[in-house]
Design a protein around this motif. Structure first.
Motif, PDB file in Angstrom:
ATOM      1  N   VAL A  89       2.245   9.863  -5.925  1.00 40.16           N
ATOM      2  CA  VAL A  89       2.560  11.290  -5.724  1.00 40.16           C
ATOM      3  C   VAL A  89       3.001  12.155  -6.805  1.00 40.16           C
ATOM      4  O   VAL A  89       2.465  13.311  -6.996  1.00 40.16           O
ATOM      5  CB  VAL A  89       3.574  11.412  -4.811  1.00 40.16           C
ATOM      6  CG1 VAL A  89       4.222  12.732  -4.413  1.00 40.16           C
ATOM      7  CG2 VAL A  89       3.188  10.862  -3.146  1.00 40.16           C
ATOM      8  N   PRO A  90       3.877  11.414  -7.862  1.00 32.48           N
ATOM      9  CA  PRO A  90       4.273  12.429  -9.123  1.00 32.48           C
ATOM     10  C   PRO A  90       3.130  13.092  -9.903  1.00 32.48           C
ATOM     11  O   PRO A  90       2.973  14.299 -10.267  1.00 32.48           O
ATOM     12  CB  PRO A  90       5.209  11.464  -9.824  1.00 32.48           C
ATOM     13  CG  PRO A  90       5.734  10.695  -8.687  1.00 32.48           C
ATOM     14  CD  PRO A  90       4.602  10.189  -7.854  1.00 32.48           C
TER      15      PRO A  90
ATOM     16  N   GLY B  48       0.764  -1.221   0.007  1.00 28.83           N
ATOM     17  CA  GLY B  48       0.058  -0.132  -0.127  1.00 28.83           C
ATOM     18  C   GLY B  48       0.754   1.479   0.060  1.00 28.83           C
ATOM     19  O   GLY B  48       0.592   2.373  -0.684  1.00 28.83           O
ATOM     20  N   THR B  49       1.870   1.357   0.715  1.00 25.66           N
ATOM     21  CA  THR B  49       2.847   2.389   1.061  1.00 25.66           C
ATOM     22  C   THR B  49       3.236   2.601  -0.404  1.00 25.66           C
ATOM     23  O   THR B  49       3.671   3.846  -0.983  1.00 25.66           O
ATOM     24  CB  THR B  49       3.743   2.244   2.148  1.00 25.66           C
ATOM     25  OG1 THR B  49       3.261   2.183   3.073  1.00 25.66           O
ATOM     26  CG2 THR B  49       4.766   3.418   2.012  1.00 25.66           C
TER      27      THR B  49
ATOM     28  N   GLY C 163       0.659   9.250   8.445  1.00 26.00           N
ATOM     29  CA  GLY C 163       0.315  10.550   8.561  1.00 26.00           C
ATOM     30  C   GLY C 163      -0.935  11.235   8.311  1.00 26.00           C
ATOM     31  O   GLY C 163      -1.071  12.462   8.581  1.00 26.00           O
ATOM     32  N   PHE C 164      -1.750  10.499   7.847  1.00 25.88           N
ATOM     33  CA  PHE C 164      -3.362  10.914   7.617  1.00 25.88           C
ATOM     34  C   PHE C 164      -3.861  11.111   8.898  1.00 25.88           C
ATOM     35  O   PHE C 164      -3.774  10.369   9.901  1.00 25.88           O
ATOM     36  CB  PHE C 164      -3.860  10.105   6.559  1.00 25.88           C
ATOM     37  CG  PHE C 164      -3.509   9.908   5.361  1.00 25.88           C
ATOM     38  CD1 PHE C 164      -4.261  10.770   4.252  1.00 25.88           C
ATOM     39  CD2 PHE C 164      -2.441   9.173   4.927  1.00 25.88           C
ATOM     40  CE1 PHE C 164      -3.584  10.851   3.104  1.00 25.88           C
ATOM     41  CE2 PHE C 164      -2.086   9.155   3.546  1.00 25.88           C
ATOM     42  CZ  PHE C 164      -2.591  10.172   2.506  1.00 25.88           C
ATOM     43  N   ARG C 165      -4.778  12.030   9.052  1.00 24.18           N
ATOM     44  CA  ARG C 165      -5.544  12.180  10.227  1.00 24.18           C
ATOM     45  C   ARG C 165      -7.057  12.064   9.909  1.00 24.18           C
ATOM     46  O   ARG C 165      -7.378  12.937   8.955  1.00 24.18           O
ATOM     47  CB  ARG C 165      -5.097  13.637  10.855  1.00 24.18           C
ATOM     48  CG  ARG C 165      -5.474  14.989  10.348  1.00 24.18           C
ATOM     49  CD  ARG C 165      -4.871  15.986  11.104  1.00 24.18           C
ATOM     50  NE  ARG C 165      -5.190  17.281  10.711  1.00 24.18           N
ATOM     51  CZ  ARG C 165      -6.380  18.095  10.797  1.00 24.18           C
ATOM     52  NH1 ARG C 165      -7.152  17.567  11.758  1.00 24.18           N
ATOM     53  NH2 ARG C 165      -6.660  19.053  10.335  1.00 24.18           N
ATOM     54  N   PRO C 166      -7.658  11.600  10.559  1.00 24.84           N
ATOM     55  CA  PRO C 166      -9.274  11.628  10.600  1.00 24.84           C
ATOM     56  C   PRO C 166      -9.659  13.062  10.474  1.00 24.84           C
ATOM     57  O   PRO C 166      -9.439  13.844  11.493  1.00 24.84           O
ATOM     58  CB  PRO C 166      -9.629  10.708  11.673  1.00 24.84           C
ATOM     59  CG  PRO C 166      -8.724  10.084  12.224  1.00 24.84           C
ATOM     60  CD  PRO C 166      -7.364  11.020  12.077  1.00 24.84           C
ATOM     61  N   VAL C 167     -10.716  13.424   9.694  1.00 24.87           N
ATOM     62  CA  VAL C 167     -11.065  14.718   9.598  1.00 24.87           C
ATOM     63  C   VAL C 167     -12.797  14.852   9.420  1.00 24.87           C
ATOM     64  O   VAL C 167     -13.420  15.896   9.757  1.00 24.87           O
ATOM     65  CB  VAL C 167     -10.780  15.443   8.325  1.00 24.87           C
ATOM     66  CG1 VAL C 167      -9.117  15.824   8.477  1.00 24.87           C
ATOM     67  CG2 VAL C 167     -10.944  14.942   7.115  1.00 24.87           C
TER      68      VAL C 167
ATOM     69  N   THR D  77       4.615  13.902   0.860  1.00 27.30           N
ATOM     70  CA  THR D  77       5.987  13.439   0.004  1.00 27.30           C
ATOM     71  C   THR D  77       7.082  13.403   1.075  1.00 27.30           C
ATOM     72  O   THR D  77       7.973  12.532   0.920  1.00 27.30           O
ATOM     73  CB  THR D  77       6.210  14.624  -0.911  1.00 27.30           C
ATOM     74  OG1 THR D  77       4.974  14.773  -1.779  1.00 27.30           O
ATOM     75  CG2 THR D  77       7.096  14.350  -1.608  1.00 27.30           C
ATOM     76  N   ALA D  78       7.109  14.366   2.090  1.00 24.13           N
ATOM     77  CA  ALA D  78       8.098  14.124   2.965  1.00 24.13           C
ATOM     78  C   ALA D  78       8.136  12.918   3.846  1.00 24.13           C
ATOM     79  O   ALA D  78       9.324  12.311   4.087  1.00 24.13           O
ATOM     80  CB  ALA D  78       8.136  15.417   4.012  1.00 24.13           C
ATOM     81  N   ARG D  79       7.186  12.513   4.103  1.00 28.50           N
ATOM     82  CA  ARG D  79       6.909  11.275   4.879  1.00 28.50           C
ATOM     83  C   ARG D  79       7.340  10.022   4.033  1.00 28.50           C
ATOM     84  O   ARG D  79       7.922   9.062   4.622  1.00 28.50           O
ATOM     85  CB  ARG D  79       5.710  11.022   5.427  1.00 28.50           C
ATOM     86  CG  ARG D  79       5.235  11.993   6.725  1.00 28.50           C
ATOM     87  CD  ARG D  79       3.709  11.533   7.238  1.00 28.50           C
ATOM     88  NE  ARG D  79       3.466  12.074   8.412  1.00 28.50           N
ATOM     89  CZ  ARG D  79       3.629  11.801   9.539  1.00 28.50           C
ATOM     90  NH1 ARG D  79       4.250  10.687   9.822  1.00 28.50           N
ATOM     91  NH2 ARG D  79       3.321  12.471  10.542  1.00 28.50           N
ATOM     92  N   LEU D  80       6.834   9.960   2.799  1.00 30.64           N
ATOM     93  CA  LEU D  80       7.293   9.168   2.044  1.00 30.64           C
ATOM     94  C   LEU D  80       8.705   8.879   1.407  1.00 30.64           C
ATOM     95  O   LEU D  80       9.280   8.151   0.992  1.00 30.64           O
ATOM     96  CB  LEU D  80       6.294   8.976   0.847  1.00 30.64           C
ATOM     97  CG  LEU D  80       4.837   8.694   1.148  1.00 30.64           C
ATOM     98  CD1 LEU D  80       4.049   8.713  -0.192  1.00 30.64           C
ATOM     99  CD2 LEU D  80       4.535   7.259   1.755  1.00 30.64           C
ATOM    100  N   GLY D  81       9.644  10.334   1.706  1.00 28.10           N
ATOM    101  CA  GLY D  81      10.861  10.129   1.418  1.00 28.10           C
ATOM    102  C   GLY D  81      11.009  10.259  -0.352  1.00 28.10           C
ATOM    103  O   GLY D  81      12.051   9.997  -0.898  1.00 28.10           O
TER     104      GLY D  81
END
Length: 338
Positions: free
Chosen positions: A112-113, A104-105, A142-146, A334-338
């Motif tokens: 992302v691109p 999934g990751t 890093g997703f947060r429930p909204v 993007t930062a989290r996924l490197g």
């Protein structure tokens, strides 16, 4: 490890029957694991949604993960338009037997691109089942429930039709139509659709459409183009002749046993008379009488929308489970996924 899983773009216009069957197998297995007790999407509906996204969802892009020739995971992104043109509505689906291996990751990293190329600033997912591996996976990335919504259904065979016999409040009359609002009410119908803006959206960046006559006609045309039957019942104010409230349901050509309850809204100045329950009850009776093949009507309602939850319960809907919408900024992701 994901070293034996290959990530690639998926083009529904060129897919073979075998590939569609593999795609559907992943969807079906995921639904069975995360939404037990709900009828799954049939193969024809999955193919239809892939080849022609549902009205209002915008263009879509797809990726798949394969082990050998077998599809094991999917990524789907809808690029919403107009008020929501900054949102990439993203869904990652991994076969239950393949979860926990990083697939999934890897899929998320692959999309992302494209999100950046289409100038999206926010990634949202709306189909996360609360309390499942999907929610844990999303939050870990890093997703947060909204926003929380109740997934609800009215099963016709189990419903009490007496619940649909709701008197029309004094000072109002009902109008109903299929496919296109009558010219004499379309302007006030467009204004009444704007009453949905009062429905809470939590911290999602999604914004309700700004309805105009032109936008109503365009949406109606989109439904017709896909063979979707849109039925509307509206409450008309006798004194003004304007639409004060409405409800709508859609029937999809590939699922004759299923209908989807869409927006219901009442203008602020006409609330407190029971119009919401009235139009929804009459629409349900009309639908069931003319479409006896319909066995189930589904809907989703914000869990903080206590009034509509009560209306749905009064008409005969039951809550199946809680769904979570999640959100993250593209730069942060993007930062989290490197």
């Amino acid at each position: 490890m994901t070293n034996s899983a290959r990530i690639e773009r998926f083009d529904p216009r060129r897919a073979t029957e075998t590939e569609f069957a593999g795609y559907h197998a992943v969807v079906a297995a995921s639904e069975a694991a995360d939404r037990p007790g709900e009828p799954g999407l049939p193969l024809a509906e999955v193919i239809g949604r892939l080849t022609e996204p549902l009205p209002g969802m915008g263009p879509a892009a797809h990726w798949v993960a394969r082990r050998g020739q077998r599809l094991v995971a999917l990524a789907e992104v809808h690029f919403l338009a107009d008020e929501n043109s900054g949102i990439a509505l993203t869904g990652i689906t991994v076969h239950p037997d393949e979860r926990g291996a990083g697939i999934g990751t890897a899929l998320l990293r692959a999309v992302v691109p494209e999100l950046r190329a289409r100038d999206r600033r926010t990634v949202e997912g709306w189909q996360v089942v609360a309390g499942t591996a999907g929610q844990r996976w999303a939050e870990a990335r890093g997703f947060r429930p909204v926003r929380a919504t109740a997934r609800q259904a009215l099963v016709v065979a189990e419903a009490d039709p007496a619940r649909w016999d709701v008197p029309v409040p004094g000072g109002y009359r009902l109008r109903s139509w299929i496919g296109a609002a009558p010219e004499d009410v379309v302007a006030s119908y467009a204004r009444a659709r704007g009453a949905i803006h009062d429905a809470p959206l939590g911290e999602s960046e999604f914004r309700w459409p700004e309805w105009t006559v032109g936008r109503v006609r365009a949406a109606e045309a989109d439904f017709r183009a896909q063979g979707i039957e849109q039925r509307v019942v509206a409450a008309v104010h006798d004194a003004s002749g304007d639409v004060a409230g409405f409800t709508e349901v859609c029937l999809h050509p590939r699922r004759p046993d299923w209908a989807y309850q869409r927006d219901t809204a009442v203008l602020a100045g006409h609330r407190g008379h029971g119009l919401g329950r009235c139009v929804k009850g009459h629409l349900t009776r009309w639908l069931v009488a003319e479409r006896p093949a319909v066995a189930r009507i589904s809907t989703t309602t914000g869990e903080d929308n206590a009034h509509m939850l009560r209306v749905n319960r009064d008409v005969g809907y039951t809550t199946l489970r809680s769904m979570i919408a999640v959100r993250q900024g593209l730069e942060e992701l993007t930062a989290r996924l490197g």
